[in-house]
Design an enzyme around this catalytic site. Sequence first.
Site, PDB file in Angstrom:
ATOM      1  N   ASP A  10       0.851  -1.184   0.000  1.00 37.88           N
ATOM      2  CA  ASP A  10       0.000   0.000   0.000  1.00 37.88           C
ATOM      3  C   ASP A  10       0.886   1.232   0.000  1.00 37.88           C
ATOM      4  O   ASP A  10       2.100   1.154   0.241  1.00 37.88           O
ATOM      5  CB  ASP A  10      -0.906  -0.001   1.229  1.00 37.88           C
ATOM      6  CG  ASP A  10      -1.861   1.188   1.257  1.00 37.88           C
ATOM      7  OD1 ASP A  10      -2.442   1.505   0.210  1.00 37.88           O
ATOM      8  OD2 ASP A  10      -2.009   1.820   2.317  1.00 37.88           O
ATOM      9  N   SER A  11       0.260   2.374  -0.247  1.00 38.79           N
ATOM     10  CA  SER A  11       1.003   3.636  -0.239  1.00 38.79           C
ATOM     11  C   SER A  11       1.463   4.012   1.160  1.00 38.79           C
ATOM     12  O   SER A  11       2.372   4.822   1.327  1.00 38.79           O
ATOM     13  CB  SER A  11       0.124   4.755  -0.801  1.00 38.79           C
ATOM     14  OG  SER A  11      -1.037   4.911  -0.002  1.00 38.79           O
ATOM     15  N   CYS A  73      -4.300  -1.107  -2.147  1.00 39.68           N
ATOM     16  CA  CYS A  73      -4.347   0.336  -2.393  1.00 39.68           C
ATOM     17  C   CYS A  73      -5.274   0.565  -3.574  1.00 39.68           C
ATOM     18  O   CYS A  73      -5.025   0.059  -4.665  1.00 39.68           O
ATOM     19  CB  CYS A  73      -2.941   0.852  -2.715  1.00 39.68           C
ATOM     20  SG  CYS A  73      -2.870   2.578  -3.216  1.00 39.68           S
ATOM     21  N   GLU A 152      -3.041   8.798   8.350  1.00 38.93           N
ATOM     22  CA  GLU A 152      -1.591   8.706   8.506  1.00 38.93           C
ATOM     23  C   GLU A 152      -1.109   9.489   9.737  1.00 38.93           C
ATOM     24  O   GLU A 152      -0.073   9.165  10.319  1.00 38.93           O
ATOM     25  CB  GLU A 152      -0.887   9.221   7.245  1.00 38.93           C
ATOM     26  CG  GLU A 152      -1.079   8.349   6.010  1.00 38.93           C
ATOM     27  CD  GLU A 152      -0.286   7.042   6.045  1.00 38.93           C
ATOM     28  OE1 GLU A 152       0.733   6.991   6.753  1.00 38.93           O
ATOM     29  OE2 GLU A 152      -0.698   6.086   5.369  1.00 38.93           O
ATOM     30  N   CYS A 184     -10.790   3.340  -0.540  1.00 40.64           N
ATOM     31  CA  CYS A 184      -9.383   3.542  -0.182  1.00 40.64           C
ATOM     32  C   CYS A 184      -9.148   2.713   1.064  1.00 40.64           C
ATOM     33  O   CYS A 184      -9.958   2.741   1.996  1.00 40.64           O
ATOM     34  CB  CYS A 184      -9.096   5.024   0.102  1.00 40.64           C
ATOM     35  SG  CYS A 184      -7.424   5.332   0.742  1.00 40.64           S
ATOM     36  N   HIS A 186      -7.280   3.100   3.441  1.00 44.26           N
ATOM     37  CA  HIS A 186      -7.139   3.886   4.667  1.00 44.26           C
ATOM     38  C   HIS A 186      -8.497   4.114   5.341  1.00 44.26           C
ATOM     39  O   HIS A 186      -8.579   4.251   6.563  1.00 44.26           O
ATOM     40  CB  HIS A 186      -6.529   5.258   4.353  1.00 44.26           C
ATOM     41  CG  HIS A 186      -5.058   5.247   4.108  1.00 44.26           C
ATOM     42  ND1 HIS A 186      -4.512   4.741   2.955  1.00 44.26           N
ATOM     43  CD2 HIS A 186      -4.014   5.708   4.851  1.00 44.26           C
ATOM     44  CE1 HIS A 186      -3.198   4.878   3.001  1.00 44.26           C
ATOM     45  NE2 HIS A 186      -2.870   5.458   4.132  1.00 44.26           N
TER      46      HIS A 186
END
Length: 267
Positions: A10-11, A73, A152, A184, A186
Amino acid sequence: MDTRPIGVFDSGVGGLTVVKQMIKTMPNENIIYFGDTARVPYGTKSQKAVTKFSKQIVRFLLTKEVKAVVIACNTASSNSLEELQQTFEIPIFGVVKSGVEEAIDSTKNKKIGIIGTTATIRSKAYERLIAQSDHTIKVYAKSCPLFVSLVEEGWTENTVTKLTAENYLKELIEKGIDSLVLGCTHYPLLKKCIGETVGENIKLVDPAKATAKMIKTFLTEKKMLQKKDNIAKHFFYISDATDTFDIMCKKALKKEYIPEIIDIESY
């Protein structure tokens, strides 16, 4: 049976939500995770850049002798999956297709909302796949780029996050959607906040669960699933030091792991 690990990337830390579902669904599978914390977020970058980063990561995962790669992702899945599958011989899975299938099964009024990064929404990957399955479904897409930064930072439930959610989601609620795809990886870490914002009449669709099931089905059919008595081992790698990994790892996996930092640019 194939004892090699599954590679996941993932990013940043959002892909840990996919790892969580994979562990639940395939508790005996060994997993290698890479989070590109040095270059997060991907959602504001070009398709060319995202694809370049993704190829570097797959090359790194191949050094760990993985048997399959999961792109945890949505940005990379919607922008780079096809090229990665053409470039590498190893099985590579994205999270978009499984999310689409679950959303279609979920909706009753045929009004689906999609939230994701700017790059994911710009790609229109969800809209295309939904239209291919049922052209009568109306899709309303909204980019929510700040959500990634909030996750994040570890800001999953504070006032700033709640106000941001209200701002982003208001127009989708007004469209009368009954299903909302968390486009997403996240975003499931904001599930409580998003759920409270949209209300109980809108079902939240988390592609991570469907993706984990899809991978298990594939490995079972190919006789590549790890044996049931295997004690799974999980290893984590990141491209830059960040306290967020520790915070989100405990939140998503309920366990502490120490990641190794690698120079992803060298792959």
